[in-house]
Design a protein around this motif. Structure first.
Motif, short mmCIF file in Angstrom:
data_model
loop_
_atom_site.label_atom_id
_atom_site.label_comp_id
_atom_site.label_asym_id
_atom_site.label_seq_id
_atom_site.Cartn_x
_atom_site.Cartn_y
_atom_site.Cartn_z
N UNK A 110 0.85 -1.18 0.00
CA UNK A 110 0.00 0.00 0.00
C UNK A 110 0.89 1.23 0.00
N UNK A 111 0.57 2.20 -0.84
CA UNK A 111 1.36 3.42 -0.92
C UNK A 111 0.58 4.57 -0.32
N UNK A 112 1.14 5.24 0.66
CA UNK A 112 0.41 6.34 1.29
C UNK A 112 0.42 7.58 0.42
N UNK A 113 -0.71 8.26 0.38
CA UNK A 113 -0.77 9.58 -0.26
C UNK A 113 -2.04 10.27 0.21
N UNK A 114 -2.19 11.51 -0.20
CA UNK A 114 -3.33 12.32 0.24
C UNK A 114 -4.67 11.65 -0.06
N UNK A 115 -4.70 10.86 -1.14
CA UNK A 115 -5.97 10.29 -1.59
C UNK A 115 -6.39 9.07 -0.76
N UNK A 116 -5.51 8.59 0.10
CA UNK A 116 -5.87 7.40 0.89
C UNK A 116 -6.84 7.78 1.99
N UNK A 117 -8.04 7.24 1.91
CA UNK A 117 -9.01 7.44 2.98
C UNK A 117 -9.42 6.08 3.53
N UNK A 118 -10.39 6.07 4.43
CA UNK A 118 -10.77 4.79 5.05
C UNK A 118 -11.22 3.78 3.99
N UNK A 119 -12.01 4.24 3.03
CA UNK A 119 -12.50 3.32 2.00
C UNK A 119 -11.34 2.72 1.20
N UNK A 120 -10.33 3.53 0.94
CA UNK A 120 -9.17 3.03 0.17
C UNK A 120 -8.45 1.94 0.96
N UNK A 121 -8.56 1.99 2.27
CA UNK A 121 -7.91 0.97 3.10
C UNK A 121 -8.77 -0.28 3.24
N UNK A 122 -10.05 -0.06 3.57
CA UNK A 122 -10.87 -1.24 3.91
C UNK A 122 -11.77 -1.72 2.78
N UNK A 123 -12.20 -0.82 1.91
CA UNK A 123 -13.08 -1.23 0.82
C UNK A 123 -14.32 -0.35 0.77
N UNK A 124 -15.12 -0.58 -0.25
CA UNK A 124 -16.33 0.23 -0.40
C UNK A 124 -17.33 -0.49 -1.30
N UNK A 125 -18.50 0.08 -1.38
CA UNK A 125 -19.49 -0.48 -2.31
C UNK A 125 -19.11 -0.07 -3.73
N UNK A 126 -19.27 -0.99 -4.63
CA UNK A 126 -18.86 -0.70 -6.00
C UNK A 126 -19.99 -0.98 -6.97
N UNK A 127 -21.10 -0.31 -6.72
CA UNK A 127 -22.22 -0.43 -7.65
C UNK A 127 -23.05 -1.68 -7.42
N UNK A 128 -24.05 -1.84 -8.24
CA UNK A 128 -24.98 -2.96 -8.07
C UNK A 128 -24.50 -4.22 -8.75
N UNK A 129 -25.03 -5.34 -8.26
CA UNK A 129 -24.69 -6.64 -8.81
C UNK A 129 -26.03 -7.29 -9.17
N UNK A 130 -26.16 -7.74 -10.41
CA UNK A 130 -27.48 -8.25 -10.83
C UNK A 130 -27.54 -9.77 -10.81
#
Ligand SMILES: Nc1ncnc2c1ncn2[C@@H]1O[C@H](COP(=O)(O)OP(=O)(O)OP(=O)(O)O)[C@@H](O)[C@H]1O
Length: 344
Positions: A110-130
């Motif tokens: 993992x590379x640290x930078x300003x753009x790293x937030x909690x979601x970038x570390x743990x994950x997030x929702x990525x749209x719907x799944x049909x």
């Protein structure tokens, strides 16, 4: 059954693809950095890498390198996260990757930078799944139901804690400290909470083999983002400095094809400049200067006594170190050149 898209997973990182064939450790590092910035661009990748593939090539092991690595691995064995702090270009990343590889567990980068937030570390929702459900409960009657379900994508920290990987978090101090709140419960309670995820699997129990090595530049560590004390308290701090001259010579020699005397001249000059100049003169600068000198020193091949022409030496080091000065006015570069010439 899930349709095709549901099987594809998006993750922020992807495999570290540095291979043994890569001649230059810098290439490996660049690739690793790209890995992190490819966040979410690729489907179907896991950020897990085989430990044998992560050590930059070439990698030199001297007593100094081994002793530091043993110290890091000792603390990891004692189940303590390790924070490597040191000047730019002293070898923190190479060392962290070598220590991670030594553990023999999968590695997550993992590379640290300003753009790293909690979601970038743990994950997030990525749209719907049909999904399409085919209900044939009543013979002869077929009923199709389309179901749309939110798709969750784990990011490197989640993958690392679940799989018991070694997390190498480079330039940790460049990220926003608020993003690191999730790390507190990982190290304190052995639980990773995934904000945004609902239900029973909102938390992941940290795998007993999960470990973390973080690196920070000593100047940025103090200056860019002040990380919270509660978190820093949970790390072991290993302050690293430039290696001894013998090790630096071996490192430079591993990167370029020059004689022993020529390598010694380059490393001696690097070390003298490190003392004389106010800017940071790392091992990387020595390697880059050596690469330049293989080209710019016309006599290199026939040079019996392995001496470089002083002017060429000064010019090459000036070019290598020039990006480090602000260059607000032309005088700065002239000052740098004359200081270097003096040292040479
Ligand atoms: N043990 C080693 N063997 C071979 N090369 C090495 C070794 N240690 C460091 N290097 C080389 O020295 C240079 C600097 O090392 P590295 O990138 O690990 O430093 P760093 O401290 O992480 O730098 P930065 O703070 O800029 O990220 C790289 O080109 C790397 O390949």
């Amino acid at each position: 059954m899930a349709d095709d898209t549901s099987r594809k997973r998006k993750v922020r990182g992807k495999k570290i693809t540095a291979s043994r064939e890569q001649k230059d450790g810098r290439k490996a590092k660049k690739q690793l950095a790209r890995t992190a910035s490819n966040a979410g661009e690729r489907n179907g990748d896991s950020p897990l890498s085989d430990p044998e593939t992560v050590v930059p090539e070439p990698f030199v092991e001297t007593d100094a390198v081994r002793s530091l690595r043993d110290r890091i691995n000792g603390w990891l064995e004692a189940d303590q996260p390790v924070h490597l702090i040191g000047p730019t270009g002293c070898g923190k990343t190479a060392l962290a990757l070598s220590a991670a590889a030594e553990r023999g567990r999968p590695v997550v980068w993992l590379n640290g930078d300003e753009a790293v937030d909690t979601a970038a570390l743990v994950g997030s929702h990525a749209g719907g799944e049909r999904y399409e459900e085919n209900d044939q409960f009543v013979s002869g009657v077929s009923k199709k139901t389309e179901i749309v379900r939110e798709r969750w994508v784990d990011n490197p920290l989640s993958v690392a804690v679940r799989e018991g990987a070694t997390l190498v978090y480079n330039e940790f101090s460049r990220s926003d400290p608020a993003a690191h709140n999730v790390l507190l419960s990982v190290f304190e309670e052995g639980v990773l909470e995934r904000p945004g995820k609902h239900g029973d699997d909102r938390t992941i129990d940290v795998h007993p083999e999960f470990r973390a090595i973080l690196t920070s530049n000593d100047v940025e560590y103090a200056g860019v983002h002040e990380q919270q004390d509660a978190l820093l308290d949970r790390f072991i701090g290993v302050h690293v400095d430039y290696y001894d001259d013998e090790t630096e010579r071996e490192i430079v020699a591993a990167h370029v094809d020059l004689s022993e005397d020529e390598i010694a001249t380059i490393v001696d000059t690097t070390r003298a400049l490190r003392d004389d100049l106010e800017i940071v003169v790392g091992t990387r600068a020595a390697i880059t200067a050596a690469k330049g000198l293989t080209v710019f020193d016309g006599n290199t091949e026939n040079d019996e006594d392995g001496k470089f022409d002083d002017e060429t030496l000064a010019n090459v080091f000036t070019d290598v170190l020039a990006p480090k000065i602000a260059g607000e006015n032309g005088g700065d570069i002239d000052d740098l050149r004359s200081q270097i010439t003096e040292t040479v």
